[in-house]
Design a protein around this motif. Sequence first.
Motif, short mmCIF file in Angstrom:
data_model
loop_
_atom_site.label_atom_id
_atom_site.label_comp_id
_atom_site.label_asym_id
_atom_site.label_seq_id
_atom_site.Cartn_x
_atom_site.Cartn_y
_atom_site.Cartn_z
N ALA A 214 0.82 -1.22 0.00
CA ALA A 214 0.00 0.00 0.00
C ALA A 214 0.85 1.27 0.00
CB ALA A 214 -0.92 0.00 1.22
N GLY A 215 2.18 1.12 0.03
CA GLY A 215 3.05 2.29 0.11
C GLY A 215 2.87 3.05 1.40
N ALA A 216 2.60 2.32 2.48
CA ALA A 216 2.25 2.95 3.75
C ALA A 216 3.35 2.91 4.78
CB ALA A 216 0.99 2.27 4.31
N ILE A 217 4.57 2.59 4.38
CA ILE A 217 5.67 2.53 5.32
C ILE A 217 6.94 3.01 4.63
CG2 ILE A 217 6.17 0.11 4.75
CD1 ILE A 217 7.01 -0.28 7.68
N ALA A 218 7.71 3.82 5.32
CA ALA A 218 8.97 4.32 4.76
C ALA A 218 9.98 3.19 4.69
CB ALA A 218 9.51 5.45 5.62
N PRO A 219 10.81 3.15 3.66
CA PRO A 219 11.78 2.06 3.54
C PRO A 219 12.67 1.89 4.77
CG PRO A 219 11.65 3.26 1.47
CD PRO A 219 10.82 4.01 2.47
N THR A 220 13.14 3.01 5.35
CA THR A 220 14.01 2.89 6.52
C THR A 220 13.26 2.27 7.70
OG1 THR A 220 13.46 5.21 7.05
CG2 THR A 220 15.53 4.78 5.88
N ASP A 221 11.98 2.61 7.87
CA ASP A 221 11.19 2.00 8.94
C ASP A 221 10.99 0.51 8.67
OD1 ASP A 221 10.96 4.40 10.24
OD2 ASP A 221 9.01 4.90 9.37
N ALA A 222 10.71 0.16 7.43
CA ALA A 222 10.53 -1.25 7.09
C ALA A 222 11.80 -2.04 7.35
CB ALA A 222 10.11 -1.38 5.62
#
Length: 433
Positions: free
Chosen positions: A120-128
Motif C-alpha cells: 500500500a506504500g504505507a511505510i517508509a523504507p528505513t522504517d521497514a
Amino acid sequence: MTALPRRGRALALVRKTLKDKPVPLADAKSFPDAEVVTMLRMLGIAMLEVGQPTNLVLAKLHDIAPQYTDKELRAVVLPTVLIIQIDGVTGQLEVEESTRNTAQLDQAGHIDAIADMAVAGAIAPTDAIARIYQIRCLKPRFGALVTVMGHTILTLGFGLALAPTSSALPAYLVLGLIVGVLMLATNPMPTLAATMPAVAAFVVTVISTFIVANVPSEGLARVLAPALIAVLPGMTLTIGALELTSTQLMAGSTRIVYGMAQLMLLALGVVIGVKVAGPPEPSPLGPPLGSWTIALAVPVIAVGFYLYKSAPRGSLIWLVLAIGVAMLGQRLGGLFLAPAMTGFIGAVAVVPFALFAARFKGAPSAIVLLLAAFWCLVPGALSFVNVSEVAATGHANLTALLDTCMAIFSIALGLLVGASLHRGMRYALTVTR
C-alpha cells in the motif's frame, strides 16, 4: 546495522507494525532508490525464511516496487538466494543468500504485515528495514520446556489423526518428547541439525520397536510418522510442487530434490533402526479408537502448533478453525477421491477460509493459518509412511511412490484453485455492490 535491542523493545516495534493502518504515504516515491532496493531485498529474504514460495515472494516484490519508484524492478528469487535491481540505476544490484529457516509463526505473521503495508506504500523504507531486522532477530515466544511440550502435544494430535489406537497413544507421547528434545539440542548446531532426519528416524524406530508391543512392519511407519512431523519435508515438497506449477522451474526442482533427499535420510534412519532393533513381529496394531478421535485431534494439533511454532498471541482459536477446515475438507474428499488426492479438497477449502479470516480484527495473517493448515494435510506424513514402509518391509512399491507424488501435487493444485476461487468471490462481491 545497529546493535540488537532488548526483546521488549523489539516486541513493541513489531506490535506497532500490526496496529498501523496501511495509509499510503504522500511522498512514497521520493525515497532514494538505494533505500528502496535494500527494503525489497530484506523483505524478500525474510519472506523466504518464513516459508513463502518463490513465486509469491516475486509477485509481492513486483506489487511493492511501483509504490516507491517509477523504474522497473528486476528480481531473481530462489529458495535461498535473492537478487534485486532497479532498472537504470547503476550500482544498485543487491544479492543476499540465506540458509536460515524459521519455524516461528509469529515471525511469519509480522513479516506478512510489513509486506501488506509496503504494497500500500504505507511505510517508509528505513522504517521497514528496521522492523524487518527486529523481527528476524526475535526469539521464540516460549522457552525450551514449553517448546518441547508443544512438540509432544503436536505428536499426540497427529497420532490421533493418523493411527489412533490404544497401544500407540502412549508411544506418541514418549516419541514426541524424545524428538522434541533432539530438535532443541541440535538447533544451535547447523552441521548436526542437517543429520536430524536420519538420527531422529533411527532413534524413534529403535525405541518404538520396544515400547509398542508387537508393532508390525506395515504399521511401524504410521507409529513413527507423528513423532517425525517436525523433520518431515512435507511443506518443502508441497512448496516445490507449487513453484513448478507456477513456472518457477529452478526453485521448484531444487526444493523437490532437497525434499526427496530428506525423505531418503528418514528412510535410511528407519532401515538402520530396524537392523539394530530387529524386525517387528507381524501382528496388528489393534482396532482404532473410533471416528471421534479426529474431532479431538484438531484442537490438540492446534495447541501443539501454538506452543511449538511460537504462534502469534490470540491466534489459537483461529488455528483450530483453519486446521479443522483443512482436515474436514480432506475427510470429505476421501468419500469420493483416492486417498492421495484428498489433500486437493482440503487445500481448496482452507485457502479461501484463511484469506477471509485474516480480514477479521484480532485474526492472524493468512500465511500463519495456511502454514498450520498445510502441515495438517499431511503430504510429508504420507510420503514418509510410503517410503519407510518400503524400507521396513524390504519390498519395492511403485504405487507408494506414485501416491506420494499425487499427494504433493494435489495439494499444490488445491492451493492454486483455492486462491483463484477467493479472487473470483471477491470480484463477484465487488461487482454486485
